[in-house]
Design a protein around this motif. Structure first.
Motif, PDB file in Angstrom:
ATOM      1  N   VAL A   1      43.422  37.229  31.079  1.00 31.51           N
ATOM      2  CA  VAL A   1      43.699  37.821  32.397  1.00 31.51           C
ATOM      3  C   VAL A   1      42.391  38.070  33.149  1.00 31.51           C
ATOM      4  O   VAL A   1      42.270  37.752  34.341  1.00 31.51           O
ATOM      5  CB  VAL A   1      44.511  39.121  32.254  1.00 31.51           C
ATOM      6  N   LEU A   2      41.400  38.621  32.447  1.00 30.89           N
ATOM      7  CA  LEU A   2      40.117  38.893  33.103  1.00 30.89           C
ATOM      8  C   LEU A   2      39.390  37.604  33.473  1.00 30.89           C
ATOM      9  O   LEU A   2      38.683  37.556  34.475  1.00 30.89           O
ATOM     10  CB  LEU A   2      39.247  39.772  32.211  1.00 30.89           C
ATOM     11  N   GLY A   3      39.571  36.559  32.676  1.00 27.77           N
ATOM     12  CA  GLY A   3      38.991  35.258  33.039  1.00 27.77           C
ATOM     13  C   GLY A   3      39.582  34.733  34.333  1.00 27.77           C
ATOM     14  O   GLY A   3      38.871  34.193  35.183  1.00 27.77           O
ATOM     15  N   CYS A   4      40.892  34.885  34.501  1.00 31.02           N
ATOM     16  CA  CYS A   4      41.536  34.488  35.761  1.00 31.02           C
ATOM     17  C   CYS A   4      41.062  35.371  36.909  1.00 31.02           C
ATOM     18  O   CYS A   4      40.864  34.891  38.029  1.00 31.02           O
ATOM     19  CB  CYS A   4      43.044  34.558  35.624  1.00 31.02           C
ATOM     20  N   ALA A   5      40.864  36.649  36.628  1.00 32.47           N
ATOM     21  CA  ALA A   5      40.413  37.579  37.668  1.00 32.47           C
ATOM     22  C   ALA A   5      39.034  37.204  38.190  1.00 32.47           C
ATOM     23  O   ALA A   5      38.738  37.412  39.361  1.00 32.47           O
ATOM     24  CB  ALA A   5      40.401  39.003  37.130  1.00 32.47           C
ATOM     25  N   GLU A   6      38.197  36.616  37.335  1.00 29.80           N
ATOM     26  CA  GLU A   6      36.864  36.210  37.785  1.00 29.80           C
ATOM     27  C   GLU A   6      36.952  35.192  38.910  1.00 29.80           C
ATOM     28  O   GLU A   6      36.092  35.147  39.784  1.00 29.80           O
ATOM     29  CB  GLU A   6      36.068  35.615  36.628  1.00 29.80           C
TER      30      GLU A   6
ATOM     31  N   LEU B   1      39.637  34.972  40.989  1.00 30.29           N
ATOM     32  CA  LEU B   1      40.364  35.552  42.114  1.00 30.29           C
ATOM     33  C   LEU B   1      39.547  36.571  42.896  1.00 30.29           C
ATOM     34  O   LEU B   1      39.721  36.697  44.107  1.00 30.29           O
ATOM     35  CB  LEU B   1      41.653  36.213  41.610  1.00 30.29           C
ATOM     36  N   ILE B   2      38.673  37.296  42.224  1.00 29.96           N
ATOM     37  CA  ILE B   2      37.907  38.368  42.881  1.00 29.96           C
ATOM     38  C   ILE B   2      37.130  37.878  44.105  1.00 29.96           C
ATOM     39  O   ILE B   2      37.171  38.523  45.147  1.00 29.96           O
ATOM     40  CB  ILE B   2      37.001  39.090  41.873  1.00 29.96           C
ATOM     41  N   PRO B   3      36.436  36.723  44.032  1.00 31.34           N
ATOM     42  CA  PRO B   3      35.707  36.300  45.235  1.00 31.34           C
ATOM     43  C   PRO B   3      36.594  36.078  46.445  1.00 31.34           C
ATOM     44  O   PRO B   3      36.166  36.245  47.581  1.00 31.34           O
ATOM     45  CB  PRO B   3      35.039  34.983  44.811  1.00 31.34           C
ATOM     46  N   HIS B   4      37.849  35.700  46.230  1.00 39.64           N
ATOM     47  CA  HIS B   4      38.753  35.449  47.355  1.00 39.64           C
ATOM     48  C   HIS B   4      39.365  36.731  47.888  1.00 39.64           C
ATOM     49  O   HIS B   4      39.833  36.762  49.027  1.00 39.64           O
ATOM     50  CB  HIS B   4      39.874  34.487  46.923  1.00 39.64           C
ATOM     51  N   LEU B   5      39.382  37.784  47.091  1.00 39.59           N
ATOM     52  CA  LEU B   5      39.978  39.041  47.502  1.00 39.59           C
ATOM     53  C   LEU B   5      39.003  39.970  48.208  1.00 39.59           C
ATOM     54  O   LEU B   5      39.411  40.867  48.935  1.00 39.59           O
ATOM     55  CB  LEU B   5      40.582  39.765  46.299  1.00 39.59           C
ATOM     56  N   LEU B   6      37.711  39.767  47.992  1.00 37.97           N
ATOM     57  CA  LEU B   6      36.698  40.621  48.609  1.00 37.97           C
ATOM     58  C   LEU B   6      36.326  40.084  49.980  1.00 37.97           C
ATOM     59  O   LEU B   6      36.418  38.880  50.237  1.00 37.97           O
ATOM     60  CB  LEU B   6      35.454  40.685  47.724  1.00 37.97           C
ATOM     61  N   PRO B   7      35.888  40.948  50.881  1.00 37.26           N
ATOM     62  CA  PRO B   7      35.510  40.485  52.222  1.00 37.26           C
ATOM     63  C   PRO B   7      34.287  39.580  52.171  1.00 37.26           C
ATOM     64  O   PRO B   7      33.405  39.750  51.331  1.00 37.26           O
ATOM     65  CB  PRO B   7      35.219  41.781  52.990  1.00 37.26           C
ATOM     66  N   LYS B   8      34.254  38.637  53.062  1.00 36.08           N
ATOM     67  CA  LYS B   8      33.129  37.699  53.147  1.00 36.08           C
ATOM     68  C   LYS B   8      31.932  38.377  53.827  1.00 36.08           C
ATOM     69  O   LYS B   8      32.089  39.268  54.631  1.00 36.08           O
ATOM     70  CB  LYS B   8      33.528  36.456  53.975  1.00 36.08           C
ATOM     71  N   ALA B   9      30.746  37.904  53.482  1.00 38.81           N
ATOM     72  CA  ALA B   9      29.533  38.421  54.121  1.00 38.81           C
ATOM     73  C   ALA B   9      29.494  37.948  55.562  1.00 38.81           C
ATOM     74  O   ALA B   9      29.905  36.849  55.885  1.00 38.81           O
ATOM     75  CB  ALA B   9      28.297  37.945  53.374  1.00 38.81           C
ATOM     76  N   SER B  10      28.983  38.784  56.430  1.00 37.50           N
ATOM     77  CA  SER B  10      28.931  38.390  57.844  1.00 37.50           C
ATOM     78  C   SER B  10      27.539  38.035  58.270  1.00 37.50           C
ATOM     79  O   SER B  10      26.575  38.286  57.665  1.00 37.50           O
ATOM     80  CB  SER B  10      29.478  39.497  58.722  1.00 37.50           C
TER      81      SER B  10
ATOM     82  N   ASP C   1      31.290  39.554  38.569  1.00 34.96           N
ATOM     83  CA  ASP C   1      30.669  39.506  37.248  1.00 34.96           C
ATOM     84  C   ASP C   1      30.707  40.840  36.519  1.00 34.96           C
ATOM     85  O   ASP C   1      30.627  40.875  35.301  1.00 34.96           O
ATOM     86  CB  ASP C   1      29.211  39.043  37.369  1.00 34.96           C
ATOM     87  N   LEU C   2      30.819  41.933  37.231  1.00 35.96           N
ATOM     88  CA  LEU C   2      30.737  43.245  36.605  1.00 35.96           C
ATOM     89  C   LEU C   2      32.097  43.876  36.338  1.00 35.96           C
ATOM     90  O   LEU C   2      32.276  44.564  35.333  1.00 35.96           O
ATOM     91  CB  LEU C   2      29.905  44.176  37.493  1.00 35.96           C
ATOM     92  N   LEU C   3      33.062  43.629  37.190  1.00 34.19           N
ATOM     93  CA  LEU C   3      34.359  44.282  37.054  1.00 34.19           C
ATOM     94  C   LEU C   3      35.091  43.939  35.753  1.00 34.19           C
ATOM     95  O   LEU C   3      35.548  44.855  35.057  1.00 34.19           O
ATOM     96  CB  LEU C   3      35.231  43.963  38.271  1.00 34.19           C
ATOM     97  N   PRO C   4      35.216  42.669  35.357  1.00 31.00           N
ATOM     98  CA  PRO C   4      35.945  42.382  34.110  1.00 31.00           C
ATOM     99  C   PRO C   4      35.355  43.052  32.869  1.00 31.00           C
ATOM    100  O   PRO C   4      36.110  43.657  32.094  1.00 31.00           O
ATOM    101  CB  PRO C   4      35.916  40.858  34.017  1.00 31.00           C
ATOM    102  N   PRO C   5      34.026  43.023  32.626  1.00 32.88           N
ATOM    103  CA  PRO C   5      33.535  43.721  31.440  1.00 32.88           C
ATOM    104  C   PRO C   5      33.705  45.237  31.510  1.00 32.88           C
ATOM    105  O   PRO C   5      33.911  45.880  30.478  1.00 32.88           O
ATOM    106  CB  PRO C   5      32.048  43.359  31.366  1.00 32.88           C
ATOM    107  N   LEU C   6      33.618  45.810  32.713  1.00 31.50           N
ATOM    108  CA  LEU C   6      33.829  47.250  32.835  1.00 31.50           C
ATOM    109  C   LEU C   6      35.271  47.628  32.497  1.00 31.50           C
ATOM    110  O   LEU C   6      35.512  48.620  31.806  1.00 31.50           O
ATOM    111  CB  LEU C   6      33.488  47.728  34.247  1.00 31.50           C
ATOM    112  N   VAL C   7      36.219  46.837  32.960  1.00 32.95           N
ATOM    113  CA  VAL C   7      37.623  47.096  32.632  1.00 32.95           C
ATOM    114  C   VAL C   7      37.844  46.940  31.133  1.00 32.95           C
ATOM    115  O   VAL C   7      38.488  47.772  30.494  1.00 32.95           O
ATOM    116  CB  VAL C   7      38.556  46.161  33.434  1.00 32.95           C
ATOM    117  N   ALA C   8      37.283  45.881  30.545  1.00 34.22           N
ATOM    118  CA  ALA C   8      37.437  45.652  29.106  1.00 34.22           C
ATOM    119  C   ALA C   8      36.817  46.795  28.304  1.00 34.22           C
ATOM    120  O   ALA C   8      37.402  47.264  27.320  1.00 34.22           O
ATOM    121  CB  ALA C   8      36.805  44.325  28.719  1.00 34.22           C
TER     122      ALA C   8
END
Length: 111
Positions: A95-100, A102-111, A61-68
């Motif tokens: 592009v940022l809408g698509c990134a929203e 994709l980001i959950p799949h690229l980050l490590p899962k909680a253990s 939720d934070l990365l796309p607006p920060l990049v924009a």
């Protein structure tokens, strides 16, 4: 200093009366829209990505607006070529809408 990033060069002499108010309401509306989309997307997808950590949601939720915002602060020729930058903004928004998604799949899962 935020005013210089949002309002046109030479404001208020270079803009019509009421432009500052319009810009303020536009910013408030965009913030409300972004917040609503974030909350509704979080609620909708929480069942699909229940194992995700809070950091993953924050990055999503934070990365796309920060990049924009970073890209927008580097543009100095907006007044000279508004159609070019509108097209660039629409493309970046897509592009940022698509990134929203994709980001959950690229980050490590909680253990």
């Amino acid at each position: 200093e935020a005013k210089h990033m949002v309002l046109p060069r030479g404001y208020p002499e270079s803009a019509a009366p009421g432009y500052g108010g319009y810009t303020g309401w536009l910013a408030a509306g965009l913030f409300a829209h972004s917040f609503t989309v974030m909350v509704s997307t979080n609620a909708l997808l929480s069942g699909f990505f229940a194992e995700m950590s809070a950091a993953s949601w924050l990055m999503k939720d934070l990365l796309p607006p920060l990049v924009a915002g970073t890209l927008a602060s580097r543009i100095h020729s907006l007044e000279a070529n508004p159609k070019k930058w509108l097209s660039a903004a629409c493309f970046a928004n897509s592009v940022l809408g698509c990134a929203e998604f994709l980001i959950p799949h690229l980050l490590p899962k909680a253990s």
